[in-house]
Design an enzyme around this catalytic site. Structure first.
Site, mmCIF file in Angstrom:
data_model
loop_
_atom_site.group_PDB
_atom_site.id
_atom_site.type_symbol
_atom_site.label_atom_id
_atom_site.label_comp_id
_atom_site.label_asym_id
_atom_site.label_seq_id
_atom_site.Cartn_x
_atom_site.Cartn_y
_atom_site.Cartn_z
ATOM 1 N N GLU A 429 0.836 -1.179 0.000
ATOM 2 C CA GLU A 429 0.000 0.000 0.000
ATOM 3 C C GLU A 429 0.882 1.244 0.000
ATOM 4 O OE1 GLU A 429 -2.570 3.179 1.608
ATOM 5 O OE2 GLU A 429 -1.018 2.208 2.817
ATOM 6 N N ASP A 502 1.666 -1.298 6.795
ATOM 7 C CA ASP A 502 2.244 -0.755 8.017
ATOM 8 C C ASP A 502 1.604 -1.367 9.255
ATOM 9 O OD1 ASP A 502 4.136 0.964 6.966
ATOM 10 O OD2 ASP A 502 2.618 2.485 6.521
ATOM 11 N N ASP A 504 0.181 0.000 11.577
ATOM 12 C CA ASP A 504 -0.665 1.027 12.207
ATOM 13 C C ASP A 504 -2.129 0.837 11.792
ATOM 14 O OD1 ASP A 504 -0.794 1.781 9.616
ATOM 15 O OD2 ASP A 504 0.200 3.729 9.871
ATOM 16 N N ASP A 506 -4.050 2.378 9.558
ATOM 17 C CA ASP A 506 -4.323 2.291 8.124
ATOM 18 C C ASP A 506 -3.909 0.933 7.575
ATOM 19 O OD1 ASP A 506 -5.466 4.724 7.959
ATOM 20 O OD2 ASP A 506 -3.641 5.791 7.376
#
Ligand code: TSJ
Length: 641
Positions: A429, A502, A504, A506
């Site tokens: 991404e 990631d 995180d 997102d």
């Protein structure tokens, strides 16, 4: 077993034989409980609880408790008859002792006298004993409390009477052996989820799960008079039902019985949860096959008989299962679990039994509930029309974009290797992360597919829309195996599909979306173990010119201590903000090099969980979404819905 017995007979000592049996468990624990990682740990509890469930199935036990004690020992109690304590003629030992010291004793001990009802479960009490640092069994029976203790399978206290009681029942406390398990900390959620399942599958049985490790105890008692009917209601709790009443069917032949509960919702997904002897069968088997065949037949027959289906607009099996939620639970004495992961039921006579039950009872239900029958049939006919439209759309896309011409999307940087078994595709991404991945990869066998932007809401979209979506289309084309019922793993171009996102919010969002998509439209991809999640590092540690990375908080602390060594030079610790921040070399070294990286294989359970979260986040119902966001407020801030 037989070989060990031979060996021990030469020694001639019964005690040695017992120990060697359990020694085998300690030598190869994975063979008996599947794994010694954190996924194996809860199986110790299930093995013990199974015995109480058998007692309940035999009609002697109403209430089971499972307690996580401080220090992660587990206590299981039931109010059954209590494990027999009398001396067995063949062994000259109390039955209780045999249960805990002889491998696979259950169902056999007592020469039939103490046959475990139906012989449904594994009766792995001795396996649990072998893998426990300490185990105490108490039996409340004949007005006495009997107690016996063990350590790593060896007797540390012979059975003796320690008190008087008016109760009947069994109580077992065990402490998993830290020498045998990587991690001995129990997850309350895991045990809770499984115990809830057991409570649904055994109507009327009450199970209390308690966690006493915290300051305040956490506890829940689960008892469902409606059994799997309530399981269906629970599974549909975030969905909008098409009809209010859950359809329930049940039947038995000989030693085997089957029950089914069905409720359609207004979505498009098929949710079949099947069980054999309370064990999940994620890959289905004969019980599912029998159900599917009969459901399709009953719906078509009803439609034709009542003039709703005319001519050749018959509905297919898949049409009949759009929006269905069904629980199938069968019980049998000779269950054969097949397939690589033993997750599929192989007994052919169960197909006939389930087929007959559904054929007879669902037809009758439809005759008696014509309004419900009409709703379901119309939904299936709608699915049939949508499928036809999707097929046409697919063909036109093929013509327009040359899906069959083998032309690959622009967003794909392919690898040179052509043998799918050796090929990997990283789904990345974000532009900068994809850029680093393209430069850092080994282009001989690693392909990179860049995906960005907010993806499509797969929950509401139908197959025909998915084909046209410019976000998912490159992924479908790159994988090369089609989608939905046409998906063909033979055509898959990569045998490792690696989601690199990631660590995180997102990243979690993207992962959830992709897993939901795979779960719904390319499920064999997950079933065959082709989907992975890359594990990027969280921290960078620097001391002078030396640089190291860490993948968890624990590792960070360990590496930092190691780098500091005896000297007191300062170690600089920084957090990786995201994959995009790493240079190509760093990304290769930490996350992509097969020699050094770690990959997490995605299981069907992971994907099912993703699907559930996705349903909550994207579904029609506002209340569960609000609840979920409130519960997860800290993570959900950035999730755009
Ligand atoms: F795993 C285990 F064996 F340690 C264990 C067994 C653990 C727990 C928590 C419960 C049990 C258990 C066993 N509960 N209830 C029973 N019942 C019997 O073993 C039993 C009792 C009576 C008779 C009988 O024929 O009179 C037969 C059986 C199998």
């Amino acid at each position: 077993m037989s070989e060990e017995t031979k060996v021990t007979q030469e020694y001639g000592g019964e005690q040695i034989q017992v120990l060697e049996g359990l020694e085998a468990v300690r030598m190869r624990p994975g063979m008996y409980i599947g794994s010694t990682s954190s996924s194996g740990l809860p199986h110790l509890v299930y093995e013990i609880v199974d015995n109480s469930i058998d007692e309940a199935l035999a009609g002697y036990c109403n209430h089971i408790t499972v307690t996580i004690n401080p220090g992660n020992s587990i206590t299981v109690t039931d109010d059954g008859r209590g494990i027999p304590v009398d001396i067995q003629p063949q062994t000259g030992k109390p039955a209780l002792e045999v249960v805990f010291t002889v491998l696979h004793a259950g169902g056999k001990f007592g020469g039939g006298g103490y046959k475990v009802s139906g012989g449904l479960h594994g009766v792995g009490a001795s396996v649990v004993n072998a893998l426990s640092e300490s185990l105490t069994a108490r039996v409340y029976k004949n007005g006495n409390i009997y107690e016996m203790k063990f350590s790593r399978g060896n007797i540390t206290q012979e059975m003796r009477i320690v008190g008087k009681t008016e109760k009947n029942g069994t109580e077992v406390t065990f402490q998993p052996d830290p020498e045998m398990f990587d991690d001995i900390v129990y997850s309350y959620d895991t045990l809770h989820e499984r115990m809830r399942e057991e409570a649904f599958l055994n109507a009327g049985l009450s199970i209390t799960i308690t966690d006493n490790r915290g300051e305040e105890p956490v506890s829940e008692t689960m008892c469902y008079e409606g059994g799997i009917r309530e399981f269906v209601t629970f599974s549909n709790r975030h969905k909008t039902p098409l009809h209010s009443e859950v359809i329930y069917m049940q039947g038995a032949k000989g030693d085997a019985s089957a029950e089914l509960a069905i409720q359609y919702n207004d979505g498009f997904n098929e949710s079949i949860q099947s069980f054999a002897n309370d064990v999940r069968t994620p890959e289905g088997g004969m019980h599912e096959t029998g159900f599917k065949t009969a459901l399709t037949r009953v719906l078509n027959n009803y439609g034709i008989k009542n003039g709703i289906i005319k001519g050749d607009d018959k509905v297919s099996g898949e049409d009949c299962r759009e929006g269905i939620t069904v629980i199938i639970s069968v019980k049998l004495t000779d269950a054969q679990f097949e397939g690589q992961t033993k997750a599929k039921l192989g007994n052919a006579y169960i197909r006939t039994l389930v087929d007959q039950i559904v054929n007879d009872q669902l037809s009758t239900y439809f005759e008696e509930h014509p309004a419900t029958a009409k709703l379901i049939l119309e939904k299936a006919m709608m699915a049939n029309r949508a499928r036809e439209a999707a097929r046409k759309a697919r063909e036109s896309i093929r013509r327009k974009t040359g899906l069959e011409s083998g032309q690959m999307p622009d967003k794909l940087q392919d690898c040179n290797e052509r043998n799918p078994e050796l090929c990997e595709i990283y789904i990345v991404e974000g532009d900068s992360a994809a850029g680093s991945a393209i430069q850092g990869r080994d282009s001989r066998f690693q392909a990179i597919l860049a995906m960005w932007g907010k993806m499509l809401n797969v929950e509401k979209a139908r197959a025909d829309k998915i084909y046209g979506n410019d976000k998912l289309y490159p992924l479908i084309v790159a994988l090369g195996a089609g989608i939905g019922e046409e998906f063909d793993t033979q055509k898959l171009r990569y045998h490792k599909v690696i989601i690199m996102a990631d660590a995180d919010v997102d990243g979690a969002h993207i992962r959830t979306l992709l897993l939901t998509f795979f779960f719904r439209y390319m499920r064999p991809l997950i079933e065959n173990g082709y989907v992975y999640s890359a594990v990027p590092p969280l921290y960078k540690l620097k001391k002078g010119k030396t640089e190291r990375v860490a993948y968890s908080d624990e590792e960070r602390d360990a590496v930092s201590a190691e780098m500091r060594g005896d000297g007191s030079a300062k170690v600089d610790i920084s957090r990786f903000k995201g994959l995009g921040e790493m240079d190509p070399h760093e990304l290769w070294e930490t996350t992509m090099d097969p020699e050094k990286r770690s990959l997490r294989r995605i299981t069907l359970d992971d994907a099912r969980r993703a699907d559930e979260i996705f349903t909550i986040l994207m579904g029609e119902q506002v209340e569960p979404r609000k609840e979920w966001i409130e519960r997860n407020a800290r993570y959900a801030i950035n999730i755009d819905i």
